[in-house]
Design a protein around this motif. Structure first.
Motif, PDB file in Angstrom:
ATOM      1  N   LEU A  96      -2.543 -13.139  -4.247  1.00 36.26           N
ATOM      2  CA  LEU A  96      -2.356 -11.769  -3.755  1.00 36.26           C
ATOM      3  C   LEU A  96      -2.160 -10.844  -4.948  1.00 36.26           C
ATOM      4  O   LEU A  96      -1.346 -11.131  -5.837  1.00 36.26           O
ATOM      5  N   GLY A  97      -2.922  -9.751  -4.941  1.00 33.63           N
ATOM      6  CA  GLY A  97      -2.814  -8.812  -6.043  1.00 33.63           C
ATOM      7  C   GLY A  97      -3.340  -7.449  -5.657  1.00 33.63           C
ATOM      8  O   GLY A  97      -3.475  -7.130  -4.475  1.00 33.63           O
ATOM      9  N   ASP A  98      -3.634  -6.666  -6.689  1.00 29.52           N
ATOM     10  CA  ASP A  98      -4.110  -5.298  -6.488  1.00 29.52           C
ATOM     11  C   ASP A  98      -5.008  -4.974  -7.677  1.00 29.52           C
ATOM     12  O   ASP A  98      -4.545  -5.019  -8.833  1.00 29.52           O
ATOM     13  N   GLY A 142      -5.892  -2.366  -8.716  1.00 28.34           N
ATOM     14  CA  GLY A 142      -5.412  -1.206  -9.473  1.00 28.34           C
ATOM     15  C   GLY A 142      -4.761  -1.625 -10.795  1.00 28.34           C
ATOM     16  O   GLY A 142      -4.674  -0.814 -11.726  1.00 28.34           O
ATOM     17  N   TYR A 143      -4.316  -2.877 -10.867  1.00 27.00           N
ATOM     18  CA  TYR A 143      -3.738  -3.410 -12.111  1.00 27.00           C
ATOM     19  C   TYR A 143      -4.886  -3.962 -12.961  1.00 27.00           C
ATOM     20  O   TYR A 143      -5.131  -5.168 -13.021  1.00 27.00           O
ATOM     21  N   VAL A 144      -5.575  -3.046 -13.595  1.00 23.44           N
ATOM     22  CA  VAL A 144      -6.804  -3.395 -14.306  1.00 23.44           C
ATOM     23  C   VAL A 144      -6.524  -4.412 -15.420  1.00 23.44           C
ATOM     24  O   VAL A 144      -5.595  -4.250 -16.210  1.00 23.44           O
ATOM     25  N   ARG A 169       4.705 -10.884   1.330  1.00 18.38           N
ATOM     26  CA  ARG A 169       3.367 -11.093   1.909  1.00 18.38           C
ATOM     27  C   ARG A 169       2.938 -12.550   1.821  1.00 18.38           C
ATOM     28  O   ARG A 169       2.379 -13.103   2.773  1.00 18.38           O
ATOM     29  N   ALA A 170       3.148 -13.169   0.681  1.00 16.46           N
ATOM     30  CA  ALA A 170       2.740 -14.571   0.516  1.00 16.46           C
ATOM     31  C   ALA A 170       3.502 -15.460   1.503  1.00 16.46           C
ATOM     32  O   ALA A 170       2.938 -16.408   2.073  1.00 16.46           O
ATOM     33  N   GLU A 171       4.756 -15.149   1.722  1.00 19.14           N
ATOM     34  CA  GLU A 171       5.554 -15.919   2.682  1.00 19.14           C
ATOM     35  C   GLU A 171       4.980 -15.767   4.090  1.00 19.14           C
ATOM     36  O   GLU A 171       4.866 -16.749   4.835  1.00 19.14           O
ATOM     37  N   GLY A 199       4.912  -7.638 -11.952  1.00 15.48           N
ATOM     38  CA  GLY A 199       5.345  -7.371 -13.321  1.00 15.48           C
ATOM     39  C   GLY A 199       4.229  -7.137 -14.321  1.00 15.48           C
ATOM     40  O   GLY A 199       4.406  -7.355 -15.517  1.00 15.48           O
ATOM     41  N   GLY A 200       3.062  -6.739 -13.840  1.00 14.60           N
ATOM     42  CA  GLY A 200       1.962  -6.498 -14.771  1.00 14.60           C
ATOM     43  C   GLY A 200       1.312  -7.785 -15.232  1.00 14.60           C
ATOM     44  O   GLY A 200       1.305  -8.108 -16.429  1.00 14.60           O
ATOM     45  N   GLY A 201       0.786  -8.565 -14.278  1.00  9.07           N
ATOM     46  CA  GLY A 201       0.049  -9.787 -14.618  1.00  9.07           C
ATOM     47  C   GLY A 201       0.896 -11.036 -14.657  1.00  9.07           C
ATOM     48  O   GLY A 201       0.439 -12.081 -15.119  1.00  9.07           O
ATOM     49  N   CYS A 225       0.142 -17.272  -3.749  1.00  6.21           N
ATOM     50  CA  CYS A 225       0.986 -16.718  -4.812  1.00  6.21           C
ATOM     51  C   CYS A 225       0.587 -15.291  -5.192  1.00  6.21           C
ATOM     52  O   CYS A 225      -0.585 -14.999  -5.428  1.00  6.21           O
ATOM     53  N   ALA A 226       1.573 -14.436  -5.269  1.00  7.21           N
ATOM     54  CA  ALA A 226       1.375 -13.038  -5.653  1.00  7.21           C
ATOM     55  C   ALA A 226       1.420 -12.883  -7.180  1.00  7.21           C
ATOM     56  O   ALA A 226       1.775 -13.815  -7.902  1.00  7.21           O
ATOM     57  N   THR A 227       1.047 -11.688  -7.628  1.00  5.18           N
ATOM     58  CA  THR A 227       1.194 -11.310  -9.037  1.00  5.18           C
ATOM     59  C   THR A 227       2.099 -10.084  -9.090  1.00  5.18           C
ATOM     60  O   THR A 227       1.969  -9.171  -8.277  1.00  5.18           O
ATOM     61  N   TYR A 273       4.639 -21.168  -1.507  1.00  2.73           N
ATOM     62  CA  TYR A 273       4.386 -19.753  -1.759  1.00  2.73           C
ATOM     63  C   TYR A 273       5.299 -19.170  -2.842  1.00  2.73           C
ATOM     64  O   TYR A 273       6.445 -19.580  -3.014  1.00  2.73           O
ATOM     65  N   GLY A 274       4.717 -18.192  -3.562  1.00  2.00           N
ATOM     66  CA  GLY A 274       5.459 -17.438  -4.566  1.00  2.00           C
ATOM     67  C   GLY A 274       5.351 -15.960  -4.234  1.00  2.00           C
ATOM     68  O   GLY A 274       4.249 -15.422  -4.169  1.00  2.00           O
ATOM     69  N   THR A 275       6.480 -15.313  -4.012  1.00  2.00           N
ATOM     70  CA  THR A 275       6.460 -13.943  -3.505  1.00  2.00           C
ATOM     71  C   THR A 275       7.577 -13.108  -4.108  1.00  2.00           C
ATOM     72  O   THR A 275       8.567 -13.644  -4.596  1.00  2.00           O
ATOM     73  N   GLU A 276       7.372 -11.793  -4.086  1.00  2.00           N
ATOM     74  CA  GLU A 276       8.465 -10.858  -4.386  1.00  2.00           C
ATOM     75  C   GLU A 276       8.783 -10.048  -3.140  1.00  2.00           C
ATOM     76  O   GLU A 276       9.926  -9.820  -2.827  1.00  2.00           O
TER      77      GLU A 276
HETATM   78  C1  LIG Z   1       5.938  -3.830  -9.437  1.00  2.00           C
HETATM   79  C2  LIG Z   1       4.616  -4.445  -9.026  1.00  2.00           C
HETATM   80  C3  LIG Z   1       3.805  -4.997  -9.979  1.00  2.00           C
HETATM   81  C4  LIG Z   1       2.557  -5.550  -9.615  1.00  2.00           C
HETATM   82  N1  LIG Z   1       1.738  -6.082 -10.590  1.00  2.00           N
HETATM   83  C5  LIG Z   1       0.534  -6.580 -10.233  1.00  2.00           C
HETATM   84  C6  LIG Z   1      -0.354  -7.095 -11.222  1.00  2.00           C
HETATM   85  O1  LIG Z   1      -0.069  -7.107 -12.417  1.00  2.00           O
HETATM   86  N2  LIG Z   1      -1.550  -7.606 -10.819  1.00  2.00           N
HETATM   87  C7  LIG Z   1      -1.924  -7.629  -9.504  1.00  2.00           C
HETATM   88  O2  LIG Z   1      -3.009  -8.102  -9.209  1.00  2.00           O
HETATM   89  N3  LIG Z   1      -1.091  -7.152  -8.529  1.00  2.00           N
HETATM   90  C8  LIG Z   1       0.116  -6.618  -8.864  1.00  2.00           C
HETATM   91  N4  LIG Z   1       0.941  -6.134  -7.892  1.00  2.00           N
HETATM   92  C9  LIG Z   1       0.501  -6.150  -6.470  1.00  2.00           C
HETATM   93  C10 LIG Z   1       1.105  -7.318  -5.685  1.00  2.00           C
HETATM   94  O3  LIG Z   1       0.642  -8.560  -6.167  1.00  2.00           O
HETATM   95  C11 LIG Z   1       0.695  -7.170  -4.212  1.00  2.00           C
HETATM   96  O4  LIG Z   1       1.367  -6.049  -3.679  1.00  2.00           O
HETATM   97  C12 LIG Z   1       0.995  -8.399  -3.374  1.00  2.00           C
HETATM   98  O5  LIG Z   1       0.440  -8.240  -2.087  1.00  2.00           O
HETATM   99  C13 LIG Z   1       2.485  -8.655  -3.247  1.00  2.00           C
HETATM  100  O6  LIG Z   1       2.684  -9.892  -2.607  1.00  2.00           O
HETATM  101  P1  LIG Z   1       4.157 -10.391  -2.196  1.00  2.00           P
HETATM  102  O7  LIG Z   1       4.612  -9.463  -1.089  1.00  2.00           O
HETATM  103  O8  LIG Z   1       3.972 -11.785  -1.693  1.00  2.00           O
HETATM  104  O9  LIG Z   1       5.040 -10.325  -3.379  1.00  2.00           O
HETATM  105  C14 LIG Z   1       2.168  -5.563  -8.253  1.00  2.00           C
HETATM  106  C15 LIG Z   1       3.029  -5.012  -7.276  1.00  2.00           C
HETATM  107  C16 LIG Z   1       4.225  -4.456  -7.663  1.00  2.00           C
HETATM  108  C17 LIG Z   1       5.117  -3.848  -6.593  1.00  2.00           C
END
Ligand SMILES: Cc1cc2nc3c(=O)[nH]c(=O)nc-3n(C[C@H](O)[C@H](O)[C@H](O)COP(=O)(O)O)c2cc1C
Length: 148
Positions: A89-91, A93-95, A13-15, A57-59, A53-55, A7-10
């Motif tokens: 894992l992503g969002d 909203g980050y178009v 969630r991925a963990e 820092g903007g991609g 793996c999460a995303t 897993y890769g996480t900040e």
């Molecule tokens: C500062 C920040 C930047 C992010 N940038 C992106 C992004 O560029 N693309 C995306 O799909 N999600 C983005 N996300 C959403 C995370 O990927 C999402 O919250 C994910 O569930 C985090 O997983 P983690 O807890 O394992 O790190 C961002 C979240 C944060 C807080």
């Protein structure tokens, strides 16, 4: 087949998904490894890698996942015979940058000769769906797809 959830996480969630996978499928004896603790040599034929793996820092990949990604890209090992599945894992909203981190890892592994198996799973934070439940469903689908 030996299985490693990598897993890769900040923010954890991925963990949580990787740890839940190990608890939910005890018969598979899944080893859970943080990309922060992994080196390129972790990838070996005959092991199934569950890349969660999460995303950020903007991609971009989470920091330690980026190190592992870049080391792999630099060393360019032949990963023929390595099998892996991906859950990103992503969002949305980050178009334009949705889930780019997991796709970067996928593209790299495929480029090095590894083979992706099962469905490409994903969690979109904007849906407020349960990421652990989705991750567990994804793993079940991967195990079904790779059953002998
Ligand atoms: C500062 C920040 C930047 C992010 N940038 C992106 C992004 O560029 N693309 C995306 O799909 N999600 C983005 N996300 C959403 C995370 O990927 C999402 O919250 C994910 O569930 C985090 O997983 P983690 O807890 O394992 O790190 C961002 C979240 C944060 C807080």
């Amino acid at each position: 087949m030996r299985t490693i959830a990598l897993y890769g996480t900040e923010s954890g969630r991925a963990e949580a998904i990787a740890e839940t996978i190990a608890r939910t499928f005890p018969d598979r004896d899944v080893e859970v490894v943080n990309m922060a603790d992994a080196e390129t040599g972790i990838f070996r034929p005959g092991i199934l890698y569950l890349i969660v793996c999460a995303t950020h820092g903007g991609g971009e990949l989470p920091g330690f996942a980026q190190f592992l990604h870049d080391d792999l890209a630099d060393l360019s090992p032949d990963l023929t015979g390595v099998t892996y599945a991906v859950f990103g894992l992503g969002d949305t909203g980050y178009v334009g940058k949705y889930n780019r981190g997991s796709h970067q890892f996928d593209e790299l592994l495929t480029g090095l000769g590894a083979t992706r198996v099962g469905p490409f799973g994903e969690h979109d934070e904007s849906t407020h769906e349960d990421h652990v439940a989705l991750g567990t469903q994804w793993v079940q689908a991967v195990f079904d797809a790779t059953a002998p």
